[in-house]
Design a protein around this motif. Structure first.
Motif, short mmCIF file in Angstrom:
data_model
loop_
_atom_site.label_atom_id
_atom_site.label_comp_id
_atom_site.label_asym_id
_atom_site.label_seq_id
_atom_site.Cartn_x
_atom_site.Cartn_y
_atom_site.Cartn_z
N ALA A 243 94.48 -16.35 12.12
CA ALA A 243 94.69 -16.83 13.67
C ALA A 243 93.36 -16.55 14.31
N LEU A 244 93.39 -17.33 15.54
CA LEU A 244 92.11 -17.23 16.27
C LEU A 244 91.97 -15.91 16.57
N PRO A 245 93.01 -14.88 17.13
CA PRO A 245 92.63 -13.58 17.71
C PRO A 245 92.01 -12.50 16.18
N MET A 246 92.66 -12.92 15.14
CA MET A 246 92.20 -12.27 14.03
C MET A 246 90.60 -12.55 13.74
N GLN A 247 90.48 -14.13 13.58
CA GLN A 247 89.06 -14.41 13.53
C GLN A 247 88.04 -13.73 14.55
N ILE A 248 88.48 -13.83 15.74
CA ILE A 248 87.57 -13.21 16.84
C ILE A 248 87.25 -11.70 16.20
N TYR A 249 88.26 -10.96 16.06
CA TYR A 249 88.20 -9.74 15.68
C TYR A 249 87.28 -9.48 14.61
N TYR A 250 87.37 -10.11 13.45
CA TYR A 250 86.54 -9.73 12.48
C TYR A 250 85.06 -10.28 12.72
N TRP A 251 85.00 -11.26 13.35
CA TRP A 251 83.40 -11.88 13.61
C TRP A 251 82.78 -10.87 14.70
N THR A 252 83.65 -10.25 15.55
CA THR A 252 82.95 -9.44 16.45
C THR A 252 82.52 -8.06 15.71
N LEU A 264 79.78 -16.98 17.03
CA LEU A 264 81.07 -17.61 16.49
C LEU A 264 82.34 -17.08 17.09
N ALA A 265 82.07 -15.70 17.19
CA ALA A 265 83.24 -15.03 18.10
C ALA A 265 83.28 -15.36 19.58
N ALA A 266 82.28 -15.59 20.33
CA ALA A 266 82.07 -16.25 21.61
C ALA A 266 82.81 -17.82 21.51
N ALA A 267 82.49 -18.56 20.65
CA ALA A 267 82.69 -19.80 20.47
C ALA A 267 84.44 -19.97 20.36
N THR A 268 84.85 -19.14 19.66
CA THR A 268 86.22 -19.07 19.09
C THR A 268 86.97 -18.51 20.30
N ILE A 269 86.71 -17.69 20.91
CA ILE A 269 87.20 -17.12 22.42
C ILE A 269 87.18 -18.41 23.37
N VAL A 270 86.13 -19.30 23.38
CA VAL A 270 86.42 -20.51 24.18
C VAL A 270 87.64 -21.27 23.80
N VAL A 271 87.59 -21.46 22.57
CA VAL A 271 88.55 -22.52 22.11
C VAL A 271 89.90 -21.87 22.14
N LEU A 272 90.06 -20.59 21.96
CA LEU A 272 91.24 -19.66 22.25
C LEU A 272 91.89 -19.85 23.78
N LEU A 273 90.98 -19.68 24.57
CA LEU A 273 90.94 -20.12 26.09
C LEU A 273 91.52 -21.34 26.26
N VAL A 274 90.99 -22.29 25.65
CA VAL A 274 91.32 -23.65 26.17
C VAL A 274 92.83 -24.05 25.46
N LEU A 275 93.06 -23.64 24.28
CA LEU A 275 94.39 -23.63 23.55
C LEU A 275 95.36 -23.11 24.44
N LEU A 276 95.01 -21.84 24.80
CA LEU A 276 95.93 -21.17 25.98
C LEU A 276 96.54 -22.07 27.11
N PHE A 277 95.26 -22.52 27.81
CA PHE A 277 95.33 -23.14 29.00
C PHE A 277 96.27 -24.58 28.77
N VAL A 278 95.90 -25.23 27.89
CA VAL A 278 96.67 -26.34 27.30
C VAL A 278 98.15 -26.06 27.08
N LEU A 279 98.65 -24.97 26.41
CA LEU A 279 100.01 -24.67 26.07
C LEU A 279 100.56 -24.35 27.32
N ASN A 280 99.87 -23.56 28.25
CA ASN A 280 100.38 -22.88 29.50
C ASN A 280 100.77 -24.03 30.65
N SER A 281 99.59 -25.02 30.29
CA SER A 281 99.99 -26.26 31.20
C SER A 281 100.95 -26.94 31.16
N ALA A 282 101.41 -27.19 29.59
CA ALA A 282 102.62 -27.91 29.37
C ALA A 282 103.89 -27.39 29.75
#
Length: 294
Positions: A243-252, A264-282
């Protein structure tokens, strides 16, 4: 009867106004401080991710070479996991809230259950990871698959959804249910057609906050053994995943050895924030639709 002492009242008013201004300044400073820290964090993450987020990064597989690493497997794993978490949590959470508020007899047992549910909302997430490891991974012999991860996170946010749903049900004016009973409706008809529609916006608000917490949790997934390895893309809830949080954790963690992993961890955080924003908006869109309807 004594007359009001204008001077004394004036002194008290001045003291209250001064106290109000002091507290207002403290609260404003706390808000500004939180916003500044958040802005710095987001700025740092975005700066570190510049140049790393591209189509290959979003659609590629994990790789030991930083320049070829992708996160599609982690994105799919996160989405599959939320497909387990959302229905399980909503069905069990709303059902439990309905029983405790509208069916259970008020007494010592109901009070004990309510207290325990409220206390469970504050239990550290790693404890739920240990519970998931014991029940789902080992006792039920599921292994570290999507279903086990989803059920573990469901246990984590279930108390939050229950408490939020109970508060939303309590906020429904009593005259609505009384009018329904007066027209001859049964208890279940009143719950289904009157109470739940009126409480649904509040329930969905609590559910959105709970699901937002679940999508970013790392500790429970770490405990049940979710890897960050080069594995096939998951195609169902019985597949192994990351999962995205696990990937961020291991890359950090690995950024101390390979500096590019921090990007890579920073880029994954941005993707996770965008995904969270999309799901929350829906979810917010659905909530607002129900709010306008009822």
């Amino acid at each position: 009867m004594k007359y009001i002492d204008v001077n004394q009242v004036s002194k008290r008013m001045n003291g209250r106004i001064a106290k109000n201004n002091i507290l207002k300044s403290i609260f404003l400073a706390a808000t500004v401080f939180g916003l500044i820290v958040l802005a710095i964090l987001i700025y740092r993450v975005i700066v570190d991710s510049v140049g790393w987020i591209d189509w290959d990064f979003l659609t590629g597989r994990l790789s030991t070479a930083a320049e070829r690493a992708g996160i599609m497997g982690a994105i799919l794993g996160t989405l599959w996991m939320m497909l387990v978490v959302a229905p399980v949590t909503l069905i069990l959470g709303i059902g439990t809230a309905i029983y405790l508020e509208l069916y259970a007899k008020k007494g010592k047992l109901q009070s004990i259950i309510q207290t325990n549910i409220s206390n469970l909302a504050g239990v550290p997430s790693i404890v739920y990871g240990i519970l998931g490891l014991t029940i789902f991974v080992r006792a039920m012999d599921m292994g570290n698959i999507i279903l086990a991860g989803g059920l573990t996170l469901s246990l984590l946010i279930l108390p939050i959804v229950i408490v939020a749903a109970q508060e939303a049900i309590r906020a429904v004016p009593s005259f609505l249910s009384e009018a329904s009973y007066g027209m001859g409706a049964t208890k279940w008809q009143t719950i289904k057609n009157v109470i739940l529609p009126a409480a649904l916006p509040g329930i969905l608000t609590g559910a959105i906050l709970a699901l937002s917490r679940a999508i970013g949790e790392t500790a429970p997934l770490t405990v049940i053994g979710i890897p960050a390895l080069i594995i096939p893309f998951p195609e169902g809830i019985f597949d192994k995943f990351t999962a995205l949080p696990m990937q961020i954790y291991y890359w950090t963690l690995d950024s101390s050895l390979v500096a590019e992993y921090a990007n890579l961890a920073a880029a994954t955080i941005v993707v996770l924030l965008v995904l969270l924003f999309v799901l929350n908006s829906a979810a917010i869109f659905i909530r607002n639709k129900f709010q306008q309807r009822f």
